[in-house]
Design a protein around this motif. Structure first.
Motif, mmCIF file in Angstrom:
data_model
loop_
_atom_site.group_PDB
_atom_site.id
_atom_site.type_symbol
_atom_site.label_atom_id
_atom_site.label_comp_id
_atom_site.label_asym_id
_atom_site.label_seq_id
_atom_site.Cartn_x
_atom_site.Cartn_y
_atom_site.Cartn_z
ATOM 1 N N GLU A 285 -5.748 13.824 7.965
ATOM 2 C CA GLU A 285 -4.602 13.900 7.313
ATOM 3 C C GLU A 285 -3.512 13.235 8.450
ATOM 4 N N PHE A 286 -2.465 12.401 7.897
ATOM 5 C CA PHE A 286 -1.251 11.485 8.337
ATOM 6 C C PHE A 286 -1.932 10.371 8.658
ATOM 7 N N SER A 287 -3.127 9.989 8.010
ATOM 8 C CA SER A 287 -3.653 8.606 8.324
ATOM 9 C C SER A 287 -3.068 7.626 7.449
ATOM 10 N N PHE A 288 -3.181 6.369 7.849
ATOM 11 C CA PHE A 288 -2.598 5.184 7.203
ATOM 12 C C PHE A 288 -3.845 4.470 6.600
ATOM 13 N N ASN A 289 -4.049 4.289 5.316
ATOM 14 C CA ASN A 289 -4.934 4.038 4.859
ATOM 15 C C ASN A 289 -4.826 2.588 3.728
ATOM 16 N N ILE A 290 -6.073 1.818 3.608
ATOM 17 C CA ILE A 290 -5.898 0.734 2.692
ATOM 18 C C ILE A 290 -7.113 1.001 1.640
ATOM 19 N N ILE A 291 -6.684 0.860 0.470
ATOM 20 C CA ILE A 291 -7.703 0.876 -0.623
ATOM 21 C C ILE A 291 -7.814 -0.445 -1.183
ATOM 22 N N ALA A 292 -8.897 -1.106 -0.928
ATOM 23 C CA ALA A 292 -8.827 -2.790 -1.209
ATOM 24 C C ALA A 292 -10.139 -3.105 -2.079
ATOM 25 N N GLY A 293 -9.920 -4.030 -2.678
ATOM 26 C CA GLY A 293 -11.211 -4.781 -3.606
ATOM 27 C C GLY A 293 -10.800 -5.547 -4.684
ATOM 28 N N ALA A 294 -11.403 -5.951 -5.444
ATOM 29 C CA ALA A 294 -11.173 -6.789 -6.491
ATOM 30 C C ALA A 294 -10.807 -6.144 -7.666
ATOM 31 N N PRO A 295 -10.049 -6.734 -8.600
ATOM 32 C CA PRO A 295 -9.514 -6.019 -9.917
ATOM 33 C C PRO A 295 -10.765 -5.484 -10.621
ATOM 34 N N GLY A 296 -10.340 -4.079 -11.073
ATOM 35 C CA GLY A 296 -11.325 -3.454 -12.000
ATOM 36 C C GLY A 296 -12.104 -2.580 -10.946
ATOM 37 N N GLY A 297 -11.950 -2.598 -9.864
ATOM 38 C CA GLY A 297 -12.833 -1.656 -8.896
ATOM 39 C C GLY A 297 -12.886 -0.156 -8.840
ATOM 40 N N GLY A 298 -11.652 0.198 -9.486
ATOM 41 C CA GLY A 298 -11.544 1.476 -9.601
ATOM 42 C C GLY A 298 -10.418 2.108 -8.523
ATOM 43 N N ASN B 165 6.696 5.157 10.468
ATOM 44 C CA ASN B 165 7.739 5.777 9.695
ATOM 45 C C ASN B 165 6.753 6.764 8.873
ATOM 46 N N LEU B 166 6.032 6.571 8.356
ATOM 47 C CA LEU B 166 5.346 7.376 7.497
ATOM 48 C C LEU B 166 4.335 8.514 8.185
ATOM 49 N N THR B 167 3.882 7.993 9.149
ATOM 50 C CA THR B 167 3.248 8.772 10.156
ATOM 51 C C THR B 167 4.174 9.814 10.765
ATOM 52 N N SER B 168 5.151 9.370 11.177
ATOM 53 C CA SER B 168 6.316 10.194 11.749
ATOM 54 C C SER B 168 6.589 11.364 10.860
ATOM 55 N N TRP B 169 6.548 11.016 9.437
ATOM 56 C CA TRP B 169 7.183 12.187 8.479
ATOM 57 C C TRP B 169 5.914 12.986 7.865
ATOM 58 N N GLN B 170 4.703 12.530 8.611
ATOM 59 C CA GLN B 170 3.538 13.423 8.412
ATOM 60 C C GLN B 170 3.074 13.098 7.092
ATOM 61 N N ALA B 171 3.099 12.015 6.457
ATOM 62 C CA ALA B 171 2.682 11.775 5.290
ATOM 63 C C ALA B 171 1.345 10.803 5.309
ATOM 64 N N THR B 172 0.468 11.110 4.572
ATOM 65 C CA THR B 172 -0.910 10.562 4.392
ATOM 66 C C THR B 172 -0.868 9.483 3.464
ATOM 67 N N THR B 173 -0.934 8.174 4.097
ATOM 68 C CA THR B 173 -0.723 7.111 2.999
ATOM 69 C C THR B 173 -1.722 6.304 2.729
ATOM 70 N N PHE B 174 -1.621 5.570 1.492
ATOM 71 C CA PHE B 174 -2.622 4.469 0.926
ATOM 72 C C PHE B 174 -1.862 3.408 0.581
ATOM 73 N N LEU B 175 -2.201 2.220 0.907
ATOM 74 C CA LEU B 175 -1.861 1.019 0.500
ATOM 75 C C LEU B 175 -2.770 0.293 -0.506
ATOM 76 N N ILE B 176 -2.486 0.202 -1.678
ATOM 77 C CA ILE B 176 -3.422 -0.659 -2.654
ATOM 78 C C ILE B 176 -3.374 -1.938 -2.597
ATOM 79 N N GLY B 177 -4.476 -2.653 -2.672
ATOM 80 C CA GLY B 177 -4.324 -4.206 -2.712
ATOM 81 C C GLY B 177 -5.607 -4.850 -2.973
ATOM 82 N N GLU B 178 -5.408 -6.110 -3.905
ATOM 83 C CA GLU B 178 -6.580 -6.704 -4.481
ATOM 84 C C GLU B 178 -6.948 -7.696 -3.281
ATOM 85 N N TYR B 179 -7.929 -7.645 -2.481
ATOM 86 C CA TYR B 179 -8.290 -8.615 -1.377
ATOM 87 C C TYR B 179 -9.765 -8.872 -1.647
#
Length: 505
Positions: free
Chosen positions: A29-42, A157-171
């Motif tokens: 909970e309240f973690s700052f996460n990245i979901i990464a991968g090529a296009p079409g990966g899900g 900021n997002l952790t201070s507001w107790q939000a679990t965050t996901f940044l999505i990117g094509e890497y």
């Protein structure tokens, strides 16, 4: 800080079958996460599935879109999945378009807009899709220091507001090193898909997970109507108590074979039945299952070559009714044939059936078909995969009978084409032998790890009544070659006899 003062990290369910186990219990909970991968990966589907699993009216989810798919187009496709809940839209789940802010203003304005929305909604989940677009826009007018500062302020900021965050990117792989976003992130979900000949294999790796003992390695996953399903390399057995093997013997339904096995198959063993095509391997597996059903033991047949209907129809010719126990929930015929399977996925399906039925007996028919059903990259690790699979099943008390087809060579006595005999506790070899101008069948027990066994070679026939086991074959030398000769003949005379037989053909 003492042990008593240690902060406990609560975990959230991801809503993705198998993923909580891979993460080591769930999503921090309240973690700052990245979901990464090529296009079409899900990536987008994974974020949506997590979001719908956790969003409530009191603690909603905010999904920020940035110069990617418009929300209306994204929802058109995402609503096809079973996890999608229409009633949560605009109450528990809100979509906010940041495209214009990113185009017209700087990073500070983007951060200000995100923080403004977060402060107003107090969300439990925040997703930015695609964050890579924000970075590319920023790189055109901001230094690396400014970009890193933006990412750190966003995370704070997002952790201070107790939000679990996901940044999505094509890497791609080369961008992980020296990229500030991967340094700041608490968790990194890496999704990929590979084309292997005519197969597509989807893979998931948790490359980073702060404060969590995630399961290492690469795990396969599949996108189905229900959404994403992950298949942990632990086969869903983490934390389960291993069942001790008992001393009970399981009958295979043929008294003479039980006698040869020293009283039957020891409960919890893995037995390999090896033989060429037509030697009776599948029928022996059917007898093993039917005998269990007669004793009230549910069973499963995992087949890779025949369809369940064909398997059941063939059993009828030997007097076995498999339709009734299927209707009663005591027998399951699993047809597992897609040509892009992973071992993890196969075992997960079998384990689900075992848990559902409380099955005690399992027949795998056959290992050759199993190998062909795997995606090409998994075939290279076939022995390791079998080792993990057999260990996973026997540790929960299932007794396994596996069949393997051998191309018969009339000069030797092979046990399998895969050098996997060491994985089996017990081995029963069926083979053809040439005697008196006839191709006859013979069986012999090669190995029993936990008990003594018969060393006799016995002839058998398969009739409409099933197996008819004869007495020990006597008076022959060289039975294991398949072309025996009289016992009183010298080895050289036997070879001359074989040469004479071949010249008469």
């Amino acid at each position: 800080m003492s042990v008593q003062d240690k902060v406990s990290i609560r975990t959230l369910p991801t809503g993705v079958p198998g993923l909580d186990e891979i993460l080591g219990g769930g999503l921090p909970e309240f973690s700052f996460n990245i979901i990464a991968g090529a296009p079409g990966g899900g990536k987008t589907t994974l974020a949506h599935q997590i979001m719908f699993a956790n969003a409530t009216p009191e603690r909603p989810a905010l999904y920020f879109t940035v110069l990617g798919e418009p929300a209306i187009k994204m929802l058109r496709y995402q609503q096809q999945f079973q996890f999608f809940d229409q009633t949560k839209l605009n109450t528990s789940v809100r979509f906010i378009n940041l495209s214009q802010v990113v185009l017209d203003q700087d990073l500070n304005a983007v951060l200000e807009q995100i923080v403004k929305e977060v402060e107003a909604a107090s969300p439990s989940i925040v997703v930015v899709d695609s964050f890579r677009t924000v970075v590319r826009k920023a790189q055109s007018g901001a230094s690396d220091i400014e970009l890193q500062g933006f990412i750190q302020r966003l995370a704070l900021n997002l952790t201070s507001w107790q939000a679990t965050t996901f940044l999505i990117g094509e890497y791609d792989e080369g961008e992980i090193r020296d990229n500030p976003i991967f340094t700041v992130a608490d968790g990194l979900f890496w999704l990929s898909q590979q084309v292997e000949r005519n197969s597509i294999v989807r893979k998931l790796q948790i490359r980073k997970s702060r404060g969590q003992a995630s399961v290492p390695g690469v795990h396969t996953f599949r996108i189905k109507d229900s959404g994403i399903q992950a298949f942990p390399r632990t086969f869903g057995l983490t934390g389960r108590e291993e069942k001790r093997r008992g001393s009970r013997r399981l009958s295979c339904g043929i008294p003479e074979v039980d006698e040869m096995l020293g009283g039957g198959i020891p409960e919890g063993d893995s037995m390999l039945v090896a033989g060429s095509s037509g030697s009776g391997k599948s029928l022996l597996g059917t007898k093993f299952i039917v005998e269990g059903l007669s004793q009230g033991e549910p069973g499963i047949v995992a087949m890779f070559e025949e369809r369940p209907e064909e398997y059941a129809e063939r059993a009828i010719t030997f007097g076995f009714d498999l339709d009734t126990p299927q209707k009663e929930g005591k027998l399951k015929l699993l047809y597992i044939r897609p040509l892009d399977l992973s071992v993890d996925e196969t075992v997960r399906e079998i384990l689900d059936a075992v848990e559902e039925m409380g099955a005690k007996r399992l027949v795998i028919d056959s290992l050759a078909g199993f190998e062909m059903a795997l995606a090409p990259s998994f075939r290279t690790d076939f022995r390791e995969s079998l080792y993990r699979m057999i260990g996973a099943l026997t540790r929960i008390g299932v007794t396994i009978l596996s069949t393997v087809e051998i191309q018969e060579v009339f000069t030797g006595f092979t046990l399998s084409s895969y050098a996997i005999s060491f994985l089996s506790d017990d081995i029963l070899r069926l083979r053809f032998v040439s005697i008196d101008g006839q191709l006859r069948k013979m069986m012999v027990v090669i190995k029993m790890r936990r008990s003594s066994h018969s060393i006799d070679m016995r002839e058998f026939e398969i009739t409409s009544d099933g197996f008819v086991i004869g007495k020990r074959l006597r008076g022959y030398r060289g039975l294991t070659t398949g072309v025996p000769g009289p016992w009183n003949a010298e080895p050289g005379e036997i070879q001359e006899l074989q040469d004479h037989q071949e010249s008469d053909r």
